[in-house]
Design a protein around this motif. Sequence first.
Motif, short mmCIF file in Angstrom:
data_model
loop_
_atom_site.label_atom_id
_atom_site.label_comp_id
_atom_site.label_asym_id
_atom_site.label_seq_id
_atom_site.Cartn_x
_atom_site.Cartn_y
_atom_site.Cartn_z
N MET A 1 17.33 -11.65 9.62
CA MET A 1 17.61 -10.37 8.98
C MET A 1 16.38 -9.90 8.22
N ILE A 2 15.98 -8.66 8.43
CA ILE A 2 14.84 -8.08 7.73
C ILE A 2 15.38 -7.32 6.51
N VAL A 3 14.93 -7.73 5.33
CA VAL A 3 15.38 -7.11 4.08
C VAL A 3 14.20 -6.44 3.40
N MET A 4 14.38 -5.17 3.03
CA MET A 4 13.35 -4.42 2.31
C MET A 4 13.75 -4.30 0.85
N GLY A 5 12.79 -4.44 -0.04
CA GLY A 5 13.05 -4.29 -1.47
C GLY A 5 12.24 -3.16 -2.06
N ILE A 6 12.87 -2.38 -2.93
CA ILE A 6 12.19 -1.27 -3.60
C ILE A 6 12.26 -1.49 -5.10
N GLU A 7 11.10 -1.44 -5.75
CA GLU A 7 10.97 -1.69 -7.19
C GLU A 7 10.27 -0.53 -7.87
N SER A 8 10.88 0.01 -8.94
CA SER A 8 10.25 1.12 -9.68
C SER A 8 10.68 1.11 -11.14
N HIS A 112 16.39 -6.56 -11.87
CA HIS A 112 14.94 -6.79 -11.93
C HIS A 112 14.59 -8.21 -12.37
N LEU A 113 15.29 -8.71 -13.37
CA LEU A 113 14.96 -10.03 -13.92
C LEU A 113 15.24 -11.13 -12.91
N GLY A 114 16.34 -11.01 -12.17
CA GLY A 114 16.63 -11.98 -11.14
C GLY A 114 15.56 -12.02 -10.07
N GLY A 115 14.95 -10.86 -9.80
CA GLY A 115 13.88 -10.80 -8.81
C GLY A 115 12.68 -11.64 -9.21
N HIS A 116 12.34 -11.64 -10.50
CA HIS A 116 11.21 -12.44 -10.97
C HIS A 116 11.45 -13.93 -10.76
N VAL A 117 12.71 -14.34 -10.76
CA VAL A 117 13.04 -15.74 -10.51
C VAL A 117 13.01 -16.02 -9.01
N ASP A 294 9.31 -30.57 -13.43
CA ASP A 294 8.55 -29.92 -12.35
C ASP A 294 8.32 -28.46 -12.72
N LEU A 295 7.06 -28.03 -12.75
CA LEU A 295 6.71 -26.65 -13.10
C LEU A 295 6.41 -25.86 -11.85
N ARG A 296 7.08 -24.71 -11.71
CA ARG A 296 6.87 -23.82 -10.57
C ARG A 296 6.39 -22.47 -11.09
N ILE A 297 5.21 -22.05 -10.64
CA ILE A 297 4.65 -20.75 -11.03
C ILE A 297 4.17 -20.04 -9.77
N PRO A 298 4.73 -18.87 -9.45
CA PRO A 298 4.23 -18.11 -8.29
C PRO A 298 2.79 -17.66 -8.55
N ARG A 299 2.08 -17.34 -7.47
CA ARG A 299 0.72 -16.81 -7.66
C ARG A 299 0.79 -15.50 -8.44
N PRO A 300 -0.28 -15.15 -9.16
CA PRO A 300 -0.25 -13.99 -10.06
C PRO A 300 0.26 -12.71 -9.42
N ARG A 301 -0.08 -12.44 -8.17
CA ARG A 301 0.35 -11.19 -7.52
C ARG A 301 1.87 -11.10 -7.48
N LEU A 302 2.55 -12.23 -7.30
CA LEU A 302 4.01 -12.23 -7.22
C LEU A 302 4.67 -12.27 -8.60
N VAL A 308 8.54 -7.23 -3.22
CA VAL A 308 8.87 -8.49 -2.55
C VAL A 308 9.93 -9.27 -3.34
N MET A 309 9.81 -9.27 -4.66
CA MET A 309 10.77 -10.01 -5.47
C MET A 309 12.17 -9.41 -5.34
N VAL A 310 12.23 -8.10 -5.20
CA VAL A 310 13.53 -7.43 -5.05
C VAL A 310 14.12 -7.74 -3.67
N ALA A 311 13.26 -7.72 -2.65
CA ALA A 311 13.73 -8.06 -1.30
C ALA A 311 14.22 -9.50 -1.24
N THR A 312 13.49 -10.41 -1.89
CA THR A 312 13.87 -11.83 -1.86
C THR A 312 15.19 -12.06 -2.57
#
Length: 342
Positions: A1-8, A112-117, A294-302, A308-312
Motif C-alpha cells: 500500500m502506498i501512503v502519502m502524508g501531508i504536513e503543514s 503531529h506528535l505521533g508522527g515524530h515518534v 537502547d537509544l533511537r534517534i532518527p537522522r536530523p532530516r527526519l 514522511v512522518m505523517v505518512a509513516t
Amino acid sequence: MIVMGIESSCDETGVGVVDWDGESATLLADGVASSVDEHARYGGVVPEVASRAHLQAMVPTMTRAREAAGIDRPDAIAVTIGPGLAGALLVGVAAAKAYALAWDVPLYAVNHLGGHVAVDTLEHGPMPPSVALLVSGGHTHLLGIEQLSQPIIEMGTTVDDAAGEAFDKVARLLDLGYPGGPALDAAARDGDPSAIAFPRGMTGPRDAPFDFSFSGVKTAVARFVEGEVRAGREVSVPDVAASFQEAVADVLTAKAIRACQAREVTTLVLGGGATANSRIRSLAQERTAREGIDLRIPRPRLCTDNGVMVATLGAHVIGGGAPASPLTVATDPGMSVQISKL
C-alpha cells in the motif's frame, strides 16, 4: 500500500510517500519546502506568513514528491490535523481532502506528535514498548508508547515555554540570529558548560516528575547578561550558550531516563527538530548507555517536520485497522496527544 502524508502544522510544507507492506514502511519520497527564511527577520514564525507560504508551496511540493516516488496517486492519504498553527493546518487539511476526493482514496487524520515518534521506524525498524522524548520549537513532551497503532500516553509536557522556543529566545538575546537552535549549538562548542550555574526547572522533590519548565532558565540567562553589562564586563557568549544548553539538556535527559524506569521499558526514542542539538544527543547517549537503555534517534532530516512522518504514522494507523476519517474532519490546533482523530 502506498501512503502519502501531508504536513503543514508550522513553517514546513511536507509531502512524504511510504510503501507499507503490512508490518513496516519504506521511504519512497520526502518533499519539503521551508519558509524559515521568510520568518528570520521577525525572529520567529509569523502565522499569517506561514499560511501563505503553505499555499504557494503545496502543489510544487506535491509534484516533486509524486515524481520522486514514481506514482500517479497513492492508495491512502494521511494528514496532520493538529496540534499546530490554525491557518497553517487549514492549508494542509484542505489540500489533503481535495486530493483524497479527486483520487477517490481514503483520508486518515493523524496527530503531529505521533508522527515524530513513528518516523523512527524507517531507520530502526519496529518499535518495542518505549518512551519518546519530543523536543521542538513548539513542543516538549515525554510520551509512553506501547504500539504505534494504539493511543499514546502523555507522561509529561512543558508548563510554559517549549525547549526549542527557549533556545530561540536565548539565541535572540545573545544576537545569534534565527533559527536559534543551530546558532546556539555552534556557539556553545567554544564555551564552558560549567561556567555559569543556570537553574534546572521543575527538578525539586515536589515538582511533577515528568513535566518541564524552561521559562525560569531563560529569564536567568537574561538577568545574567544584564548584570554583566551593568558591571561593565564583556559577556562570554560561548560560555552563556554552553551553560544554558547544558541546563536544558540535563533536565530533558534526566527526566527521560526517569520516565523509562517508571514504565519499565528499555528503549528511548528522541524526536523533534531540537533533538539535533549536539549536547542533548550526547548526554542522552551517555545516560542511556549507563542505564542499559537502547537509544533511537532518527537522522536530523527526519527529526524536523516533514510529510514522511505523517505518512509513516498513517501507515501504522491503517495497519492497526482504524477506519478512514470523514472528509468533514476538522483541524484541531490544540489537539491532545493521541494517535488519530476519526
